[in-house]
Design an enzyme around this catalytic site. Structure first.
Site, PDB file in Angstrom:
ATOM      1  N   LYS A   1       4.358  -0.827  -7.559  1.00  0.00           N
ATOM      2  CA  LYS A   1       3.583  -2.065  -7.448  1.00  0.00           C
ATOM      3  C   LYS A   1       3.984  -3.219  -8.042  1.00  0.00           C
ATOM      4  O   LYS A   1       3.967  -4.733  -7.420  1.00  0.00           O
ATOM      5  CB  LYS A   1       2.227  -1.628  -8.927  1.00  0.00           C
ATOM      6  CG  LYS A   1       3.255  -1.011 -10.899  1.00  0.00           C
ATOM      7  CD  LYS A   1       2.551  -0.841 -11.159  1.00  0.00           C
ATOM      8  CE  LYS A   1       2.674  -0.327 -12.542  1.00  0.00           C
ATOM      9  NZ  LYS A   1       3.495   1.207 -12.186  1.00  0.00           N
TER      10      LYS A   1
ATOM     11  N   GLU B   1       0.141   2.741  -0.379  1.00  0.00           N
ATOM     12  CA  GLU B   1      -0.632   4.335  -1.200  1.00  0.00           C
ATOM     13  C   GLU B   1      -0.726   3.954  -2.506  1.00  0.00           C
ATOM     14  O   GLU B   1      -1.192   4.773  -3.819  1.00  0.00           O
ATOM     15  CB  GLU B   1      -1.042   5.317  -0.017  1.00  0.00           C
ATOM     16  CG  GLU B   1      -1.778   5.941  -0.443  1.00  0.00           C
ATOM     17  CD  GLU B   1      -3.062   5.253  -1.114  1.00  0.00           C
ATOM     18  OE1 GLU B   1      -4.020   5.136   0.157  1.00  0.00           O
ATOM     19  OE2 GLU B   1      -4.305   4.934  -2.149  1.00  0.00           O
TER      20      GLU B   1
ATOM     21  N   GLY C   1      -2.027   6.347  -8.158  1.00  0.00           N
ATOM     22  CA  GLY C   1      -1.501   7.621  -7.608  1.00  0.00           C
ATOM     23  C   GLY C   1      -1.027   8.410  -6.563  1.00  0.00           C
ATOM     24  O   GLY C   1      -1.062   7.938  -6.030  1.00  0.00           O
TER      25      GLY C   1
ATOM     26  N   ILE D   1      -4.333   9.155  -6.527  1.00  0.00           N
ATOM     27  CA  ILE D   1      -5.735   8.754  -5.526  1.00  0.00           C
ATOM     28  C   ILE D   1      -5.793   8.109  -4.065  1.00  0.00           C
ATOM     29  O   ILE D   1      -4.911   6.621  -4.040  1.00  0.00           O
ATOM     30  CB  ILE D   1      -6.481   8.188  -6.467  1.00  0.00           C
ATOM     31  CG1 ILE D   1      -6.171   8.965  -8.132  1.00  0.00           C
ATOM     32  CG2 ILE D   1      -7.935   7.870  -6.101  1.00  0.00           C
ATOM     33  CD1 ILE D   1      -6.991   7.919  -9.160  1.00  0.00           C
TER      34      ILE D   1
ATOM     35  N   GLY E   1       6.604  12.586 -24.411  1.00  0.00           N
ATOM     36  CA  GLY E   1       6.160  12.334 -23.278  1.00  0.00           C
ATOM     37  C   GLY E   1       5.477  11.819 -22.708  1.00  0.00           C
ATOM     38  O   GLY E   1       5.668  11.148 -21.033  1.00  0.00           O
TER      39      GLY E   1
ATOM     40  N   GLU F   1       5.412   5.662 -22.627  1.00  0.00           N
ATOM     41  CA  GLU F   1       7.000   5.384 -22.771  1.00  0.00           C
ATOM     42  C   GLU F   1       7.972   5.020 -24.361  1.00  0.00           C
ATOM     43  O   GLU F   1       6.842   4.892 -24.967  1.00  0.00           O
ATOM     44  CB  GLU F   1       7.269   4.203 -21.329  1.00  0.00           C
ATOM     45  CG  GLU F   1       6.585   4.217 -20.193  1.00  0.00           C
ATOM     46  CD  GLU F   1       7.624   4.209 -19.106  1.00  0.00           C
ATOM     47  OE1 GLU F   1       9.124   4.224 -19.328  1.00  0.00           O
ATOM     48  OE2 GLU F   1       7.573   4.702 -18.345  1.00  0.00           O
TER      49      GLU F   1
ATOM     50  N   ASP G   1       0.396  -3.764 -16.128  1.00  0.00           N
ATOM     51  CA  ASP G   1       0.251  -1.938 -15.448  1.00  0.00           C
ATOM     52  C   ASP G   1      -1.124  -2.285 -15.041  1.00  0.00           C
ATOM     53  O   ASP G   1      -1.169  -2.528 -13.536  1.00  0.00           O
ATOM     54  CB  ASP G   1       0.621  -1.073 -15.765  1.00  0.00           C
ATOM     55  CG  ASP G   1       0.755   0.328 -15.468  1.00  0.00           C
ATOM     56  OD1 ASP G   1       1.784   0.412 -14.401  1.00  0.00           O
ATOM     57  OD2 ASP G   1      -0.627   0.896 -15.147  1.00  0.00           O
TER      58      ASP G   1
ATOM     59  N   LYS H   1      -2.039  -3.618 -10.760  1.00  0.00           N
ATOM     60  CA  LYS H   1      -2.913  -2.770 -10.162  1.00  0.00           C
ATOM     61  C   LYS H   1      -4.404  -3.781  -9.498  1.00  0.00           C
ATOM     62  O   LYS H   1      -4.432  -3.297  -8.603  1.00  0.00           O
ATOM     63  CB  LYS H   1      -3.229  -1.803 -10.864  1.00  0.00           C
ATOM     64  CG  LYS H   1      -1.761  -0.976 -10.482  1.00  0.00           C
ATOM     65  CD  LYS H   1      -2.148   0.069 -12.057  1.00  0.00           C
ATOM     66  CE  LYS H   1      -0.100   1.192 -11.972  1.00  0.00           C
ATOM     67  NZ  LYS H   1      -0.709   2.325 -12.448  1.00  0.00           N
TER      68      LYS H   1
END
Ligand code: HSE
Length: 405
Positions: free
Chosen positions: A100, A124, A129, A131, A182, A185, A196, A200
């Site tokens: 991204k 894509e 992810g 979708i 997990g 991060e 992030d 997007k």
């Protein structure tokens, strides 16, 4: 046989290798030819892994091999991915990516380069992810003039907000739990500060409105200031708090974009999107609203979306798939002029506070929450960001504010 190379053998890169191997037969049928992974590029060695036979450490091996028709990138970060993308396209290879940062920054230029050369640049997996959401913009949604794109675009923050809502926990303890499991991060800044989601929504709004939306221009707030008390108030209203990336075109044609926590009710399709799931609601002028929902991260879902691009590029060798995203910059509406309703919390609950609120904001809607005392909470009418900041600056007892959809 169509030869491809994969750049990066981390989580997504190894997932691409796995999806191509697991579904090799059905993919061959759909493409009408076999897809052969001729090279995987990574700095590391993977002794005993099936990738060993095709592992290379030097990008030039891939670049200088005329048999490689498609390069799939899953390294992340702008460099060296950007340099590799340009070199691959200049050498006549189509390129696809899950990255991204690369797409938000250089997507328009790489699309133009691919078009000039009758190649393809597809991405894509860069949003949502697994979708399918980018491809629908170029196919099923092409009859529409897009009016609004609104999405839960980050799984980590949606997981944190869902846990805070369902278990009444505070932000820090949920974040720590998510890191231990997990899901988040060790350095969660890009997720929890909204960076992030910002990349997007920049990609989605560039596709929706056909011009370059610079992510630096998008007002971005994360979820670090959301407390368990804010969530209690939202619950008392029958609503939830979600980190939403939104881009919207006004009647006069100006586009506003923002990433921020919003209080939303069950009238929004995003209300029901919980845990690590992502969803993107797109409103067109004749279609009304459709929503794309699924796993926005994870090895195999993200890899599957990259493999969808590899398949599309294999089916369109020397045939550019038109994507409308001009390099010309789209000037967004100034953040100060964007309007919202605001949920506001002030400490103290005497009658004078209410008078002061009325004097500063006009008529407001009082919000009651039986678990909280010693506070006055209310929702303003629709006002601009600038007017809100001016009005709230006269309240030294101000605790927090969240925009309301
Ligand atoms: N960190 C991202 C998320 C991964 O939590 O959604 C996918 O970009």
């Amino acid at each position: 046989m169509i030869n491809i190379a994969i750049l990066g053998y981390g989580t997504v890169g190894s997932g691409i290798f796995e999806v191509l191997n697991t579904n090799a037969k059905s993919i061959s049928v759909k493409v009408g030819d076999d897809i052969n992974v001729k090279y995987v590029l990574d700095l590391r060695d993977f002794p005993g892994d099936p990738v060993e036979k095709v592992l290379v450490h030097d990008f030039d091996t891939i670049l200088n091999d005329p048999e490689v028709a498609i390069v799939a990138e899953a390294m992340g970060g702008v460099e060296p991915a950007y340099t590799f993308a340009k070199k691959a396209l200049e050498s006549g290879k189509s390129f696809c990516t899950s990255n991204k940062e690369l797409v938000a920054k250089h997507g328009a230029q790489l699309l133009a380069m691919a078009k000039e050369r009758n190649l393809n640049f597809l991405f894509e997996a860069s949003v949502g992810g697994g979708i399918p959401v980018i491809r629908p913009f170029n196919e099923s949604l092409t009859p529409e003039q897009i009016v609004e794109v609104s999405g839960i675009l980050n799984g980590t923050t949606n997981y944190i907000l869902t846990k805070m809502t369902c278990e009444g926990l505070d932000f820090d303890s949920v974040l720590k739990d998510a890191q231990d499991k997990g899901y988040a991060e060790r350095n969660p800044e890009a997720d929890v500060e909204g960076y992030d989601a910002c990349r997007k929504i920049a990609i989605l709004s560039s596709l929706a409105f056909g011009k370059q939306v610079d992510f630096e221009d998008i007002k971005t707030e994360g979820i670090t200031k959301i407390t368990d008390i804010d969530i209690m108030y939202a619950k008392s209203m029958g609503k939830v708090i979600k980190l939403i990336g939104n881009a919207k075109k006004d009647d006069n044609g100006s586009v506003s974009a923002m990433v921020a926590p919003f209080i939303i009710g069950s009238d929004s399709p995003l209300f029901f999107v919980n845990d690590v799931f992502n969803a993107i609601a797109v409103t067109g002028n004749t279609l009304d609203t459709v929503m794309f929902y699924g796993k926005g991260a994870g090895k195999l879902p993200t890899a599957s979306a990259v493999v969808a691009d590899i398949i599309d590029e294999a089916k369109h060798l020397n045939d550019n798939i038109k994507v409308v995203w001009d390099e010309e910059k789209l000037e967004l509406k100034k953040a100060d002029d964007m309007t919202s309703r605001f949920f506001v919390r002030l400490s103290g609950d005497d009658a004078k506070i209410k008078d002061n609120v009325k004097a500063a904001f006009g008529e407001v809607e009082t919000v009651e929450c039986s678990q909280v005392s010693g506070e006055y909470a209310f929702i303003t009418g629709c006002i601009s960001e600038k007017d809100f900041e001016t009005a709230i600056s006269s309240f030294p007892n101000y605790i927090n504010r969240i925009r309301v959809k």
